[in-house]
Write an enzyme that holds these catalytic residues in place. Structure first.
Site, PDB file in Angstrom:
ATOM      1  N   GLY A 160       0.842  -1.190  -0.073  1.00 41.63           N
ATOM      2  CA  GLY A 160      -0.047  -0.032  -0.141  1.00 41.63           C
ATOM      3  C   GLY A 160       0.823   1.114  -0.125  1.00 41.63           C
ATOM      4  O   GLY A 160       2.014   0.962  -0.343  1.00 41.63           O
ATOM      5  N   ASN A 161       0.348   2.349   0.312  1.00 43.14           N
ATOM      6  CA  ASN A 161       1.050   3.488   0.388  1.00 43.14           C
ATOM      7  C   ASN A 161       2.317   3.681   1.267  1.00 43.14           C
ATOM      8  O   ASN A 161       3.353   3.683   1.096  1.00 43.14           O
ATOM      9  CB  ASN A 161      -0.110   4.455   1.180  1.00 43.14           C
ATOM     10  CG  ASN A 161       0.394   6.031   0.951  1.00 43.14           C
ATOM     11  OD1 ASN A 161       0.400   6.784   1.976  1.00 43.14           O
ATOM     12  ND2 ASN A 161       0.745   6.616  -0.191  1.00 43.14           N
ATOM     13  N   GLY A 172       3.316   0.721   2.726  1.00 48.33           N
ATOM     14  CA  GLY A 172       4.336  -0.565   2.368  1.00 48.33           C
ATOM     15  C   GLY A 172       4.815  -0.129   1.261  1.00 48.33           C
ATOM     16  O   GLY A 172       6.511  -0.535   1.316  1.00 48.33           O
ATOM     17  N   PHE A 185      -5.984  -7.671   7.467  1.00 52.10           N
ATOM     18  CA  PHE A 185      -5.315  -8.961   6.543  1.00 52.10           C
ATOM     19  C   PHE A 185      -4.313  -9.920   7.142  1.00 52.10           C
ATOM     20  O   PHE A 185      -3.476 -10.569   6.683  1.00 52.10           O
ATOM     21  CB  PHE A 185      -4.584  -8.286   5.323  1.00 52.10           C
ATOM     22  CG  PHE A 185      -5.829  -7.640   4.381  1.00 52.10           C
ATOM     23  CD1 PHE A 185      -7.192  -8.439   3.985  1.00 52.10           C
ATOM     24  CD2 PHE A 185      -5.546  -6.395   3.918  1.00 52.10           C
ATOM     25  CE1 PHE A 185      -8.105  -7.861   3.437  1.00 52.10           C
ATOM     26  CE2 PHE A 185      -6.758  -5.731   3.067  1.00 52.10           C
ATOM     27  CZ  PHE A 185      -7.877  -6.487   2.787  1.00 52.10           C
ATOM     28  N   ALA A 227       3.411   8.715   5.262  1.00 47.61           N
ATOM     29  CA  ALA A 227       4.074   7.904   4.247  1.00 47.61           C
ATOM     30  C   ALA A 227       4.417   8.758   2.973  1.00 47.61           C
ATOM     31  O   ALA A 227       5.535   8.696   2.501  1.00 47.61           O
ATOM     32  CB  ALA A 227       3.016   6.990   3.812  1.00 47.61           C
ATOM     33  N   LYS A 259      -1.720   7.078  20.852  1.00 48.94           N
ATOM     34  CA  LYS A 259      -1.515   8.498  20.582  1.00 48.94           C
ATOM     35  C   LYS A 259      -3.089   8.857  19.756  1.00 48.94           C
ATOM     36  O   LYS A 259      -3.302  10.225  19.552  1.00 48.94           O
ATOM     37  CB  LYS A 259      -0.499   8.587  19.663  1.00 48.94           C
ATOM     38  CG  LYS A 259       0.011   7.717  18.574  1.00 48.94           C
ATOM     39  CD  LYS A 259      -0.394   8.546  17.189  1.00 48.94           C
ATOM     40  CE  LYS A 259      -0.240   7.206  16.006  1.00 48.94           C
ATOM     41  NZ  LYS A 259      -0.483   7.903  14.895  1.00 48.94           N
ATOM     42  N   ARG A 269      -5.594  12.509  10.677  1.00 46.01           N
ATOM     43  CA  ARG A 269      -6.905  12.346  10.372  1.00 46.01           C
ATOM     44  C   ARG A 269      -8.048  12.142  11.757  1.00 46.01           C
ATOM     45  O   ARG A 269      -8.706  12.614  11.766  1.00 46.01           O
ATOM     46  CB  ARG A 269      -7.109  11.126   9.477  1.00 46.01           C
ATOM     47  CG  ARG A 269      -7.066   9.605   9.941  1.00 46.01           C
ATOM     48  CD  ARG A 269      -7.458   8.632   9.048  1.00 46.01           C
ATOM     49  NE  ARG A 269      -6.913   8.748   7.854  1.00 46.01           N
ATOM     50  CZ  ARG A 269      -6.590   7.679   6.994  1.00 46.01           C
ATOM     51  NH1 ARG A 269      -7.138   6.343   7.467  1.00 46.01           N
ATOM     52  NH2 ARG A 269      -6.365   7.721   5.510  1.00 46.01           N
ATOM     53  N   ASN A 270      -7.367  11.541  12.472  1.00 47.68           N
ATOM     54  CA  ASN A 270      -8.303  11.441  13.940  1.00 47.68           C
ATOM     55  C   ASN A 270      -8.367  12.956  14.491  1.00 47.68           C
ATOM     56  O   ASN A 270      -9.368  13.256  14.754  1.00 47.68           O
ATOM     57  CB  ASN A 270      -7.582  10.585  15.094  1.00 47.68           C
ATOM     58  CG  ASN A 270      -7.523   9.344  14.460  1.00 47.68           C
ATOM     59  OD1 ASN A 270      -8.687   8.589  14.808  1.00 47.68           O
ATOM     60  ND2 ASN A 270      -6.328   8.815  14.302  1.00 47.68           N
ATOM     61  N   GLN A 312      -8.906   5.224  13.261  1.00 48.39           N
ATOM     62  CA  GLN A 312      -8.304   4.372  13.958  1.00 48.39           C
ATOM     63  C   GLN A 312      -8.687   4.794  15.691  1.00 48.39           C
ATOM     64  O   GLN A 312      -8.798   4.080  16.455  1.00 48.39           O
ATOM     65  CB  GLN A 312      -6.772   4.054  14.073  1.00 48.39           C
ATOM     66  CG  GLN A 312      -6.367   3.169  13.070  1.00 48.39           C
ATOM     67  CD  GLN A 312      -6.725   1.829  13.016  1.00 48.39           C
ATOM     68  OE1 GLN A 312      -6.849   1.262  14.093  1.00 48.39           O
ATOM     69  NE2 GLN A 312      -7.492   1.500  11.888  1.00 48.39           N
TER      70      GLN A 312
END
Lengths: 413, 413
Positions: B19-20, B22, B119, B175, B272, B338-339, B367
């Site tokens: 992903g981004n 990864g 996953f 990322a 956090k 984003r949180n 999250q």
């Protein structure tokens, strides 16, 4: 709040200084003395450097019939507002402004100091012999006095000059936000003088004029202890301890934690300004939040290392990482504080920070650039610049010997 | 970089996930294997969940003759760019994308895991028996798996499922900023398995198929130790230690500090996000920088307390206060994560955070809200909600049982 015990006398509190932060703290203190009249005399004296003021037309207290300037103390005492330094904030009626230093501190057992750096010594000299010999102080003055020879805490300078014990108050506190009763936290540091166990146990003095002495262990910057003789507080007063200080400073909008670590609280307030310069530069480079957080992390570590190195066993490193005066004040200062803002602008405008300072601060001075130079001189004399790569990088950038782009490689460990 | 000693074999590195984040990590790893070919095989395999993609017209690799969709792995291997998850970033030619999990991990001694939470288990089940029994893992997956029963670190879940030792990588790392080679820092946590002093000292195996065992002390959440048998790395490989891991992950734009504290690094990355929600709400209320710094300070303290309480002697509290995975990641997350952003918007729009999540995140999940609920269930079961007033306040606000305005009085100490 009547649980502090039955004592014959109450503490009288004086605030020395009446600028923006001084008046905000005086407001808090006066609110608390009024709410805790079993411990404190309600009336709080605040020393005001007298000047002539005019009440602006926008004020609800503006009187068109009043054409000549008025004394600032008289205005404060009549309309309960510091129209010059904290306009728009109603002050408690039990806060009394005085133009006389001597009158302000007379009979006061607790002295709260809140002055610009450059007036501390002169004001303390004027206070010599005018204060109660067993008074206790709290310094709300941020920063420390660093020279090649060593580091002096302002609380120590005040304490030594006046022969009293003096603690410190510092935290993530923007004065106007505190005055508006926006919620914040602060740290009060006070390592209460104790009876010296090696001396014959002195009796608590039953009246104020008696001069039973206590000794207390005073820390210098080498981490060594030295003994300073202090006069015991007469036993008819509630002891000046953490509970009394919390009662004096804590409000529902101003949360206080009291700790012992005066050095940690004081040096945090100075060193974080160096870190804020680095954070401002990095932000100005457009390197993003990761990079800004990285310099703040490295800065916090160097603050801890500085404390451990020069205040040894007397410092509690948790002051830096867990108290408002430490990590929280660092965060605030790296968010929108003036050192951060000017450093950021200096990168964005490609201007030396001194020029930004001139154009943005109306003649006021950046603390961070001064502290950086002082701390660097000190570190250089000790031969340990390399142990503080971020502090050293900031100083080199200020001196034009390094560029901001070199920060990452310079602090790489 | 040829100082790691003369070993007969080199490490083969595989990245599981693309992903981004990864792909950004795979880029770093491949750059480092190429630069350190005395320790690593240059070629790095990256497992890609195969899908059909089209190269956008804006890409320099767009070919108007190519009208049908292409396989993502083929695109990555041909043009060295992950056009789907990390567009615009050139990848090293020695990074090879594979659609086969089995091919990816074959003969690899170091496995880097970088998958979405959901996953992890399934992928590890598929890997069982396919990996070298003495491989070592690093989990770059943020967060932990908390239930009423306890706390599982993702690195532990991976390690247990595959029967290998697995460390963790976490830090203040957005990322895209890392991929663009903007400077940042990270923490790699790896508590190298050691020979069990109580067992007969095993000989280092001279070839890979031998099964000499080492035991290592594995920590569960009660702070107790338990013993897990692991297979020793054959002696012809350089040992997987802090130096090798630093060589694998450290770049001039990505500064690595390697520590032992896997638990601290992992739980910081989860907790956090709870603090970031509180910081976002407080910021949305317009309470100013003092207040935001105050909730961050209290949050950091609760992170430390949580670590001390549930990971006991195995945790180093300095991970929270001094490492990138701790205080720096907290700062980044409370700046623009984003949180933080969704919590702030929920106050500004007077909308439940779930609605903001739907409208702002294109189907992705916060999250912080998940972790808050999980952590609260766990604390409630232990009967110690009151020791974590900020975490508890966040959960109550999410459940609609408390308002943001009550945070200051709730966390007052």
């Amino acid at each position: 709040m009547g649980s502090l015990g039955p004592y014959q006398r109450k503490h009288k509190v004086a605030v020395v200084g009446s600028g923006n932060w001084g008046t905000a703290i005086a407001k808090i203190v006066a609110e608390n003395t009024a709410a805790n009249s079993d411990v404190f005399q309600e009336k709080v004296e605040m020393w005001v450097f007298e000047e002539d003021v005019e009440i602006p037309k926008t004020s609800q207290h503006y009187d068109p019939a009043q054409t000549s300037p008025q004394k600032l103390t008289e205005v404060i005492n009549r309309i309960h507002e510091n129209v010059k330094y904290l306009p728009g904030i109603p002050l408690p009626a039990n806060l009394h402004a005085s133009p006389s230093l001597e009158e302000t501190v007379k009979d006061s057992t607790i002295l709260v100091f809140n002055l610009p750096h450059q007036f501390i010594i002169k004001t303390c000299e004027q206070l010599k012999g005018k204060i109660l010999p067993y008074a206790r102080g709290i310094s709300c003055i941020k920063g420390v006095d660093v020279s090649e020879e060593g580091i002096n805490l302002f609380s120590e300078t005040i304490g030594k000059t006046l022969g009293i014990y003096c603690g410190a108050l510092s935290g993530a506190n923007i004065a106007n936000e505190v005055a508006q009763e926006k919620w914040s936290e602060t740290s009060v540091a006070y390592d209460a003088p104790t009876l010296d166990s090696k001396a014959p146990t002195p009796q608590r003095s039953p009246n104020a004029s008696q001069t039973d002495l206590v000794q207390f262990e005073h820390k210098d910057t080498s981490g060594q202890f030295s003994r300073v003789k202090l006069q015991a507080l007469p036993s008819e007063y509630p002891p000046v301890d953490h509970a009394v200080l919390k009662t004096l400073f804590h409000r529902h909008y101003f949360h206080v934690r009291v700790v012992n670590d005066v050095a940690g609280v004081s040096i945090s307030g100075a060193l974080k300004n160096i870190v804020a310069l680095a954070a401002g530069w990095v932000d100005g480079m457009g390197w993003g939040d990761n990079a800004k957080a990285a310099v703040m992390r490295v800065g916090l570590m160097e603050m801890v290392r500085f404390g451990e190195k020069f205040f040894g066993a007397t410092i509690d490193t948790r002051t830096f990482t867990e108290e408002s005066a430490g990590v929280a004040d660092l965060i605030t200062s790296c968010s929108g504080g003036r050192n951060f803002r000017c450093a950021k602008l200096s990168v964005e405008r490609n201007q030396p920070i001194g020029e930004v300072e001139k154009s943005e601060l109306n003649g006021q001075k950046l603390q961070g650039t001064l502290t950086s130079a002082e701390v660097n001189k000190f570190l250089k004399k000790q031969g340990i610049e390399d142990q503080f790569p971020l502090f050293t990088a900031v100083n080199r950038i200020l001196e034009g010997k390094m560029s901001v782009a070199d920060i990452p490689s310079h602090i790489e460990r």
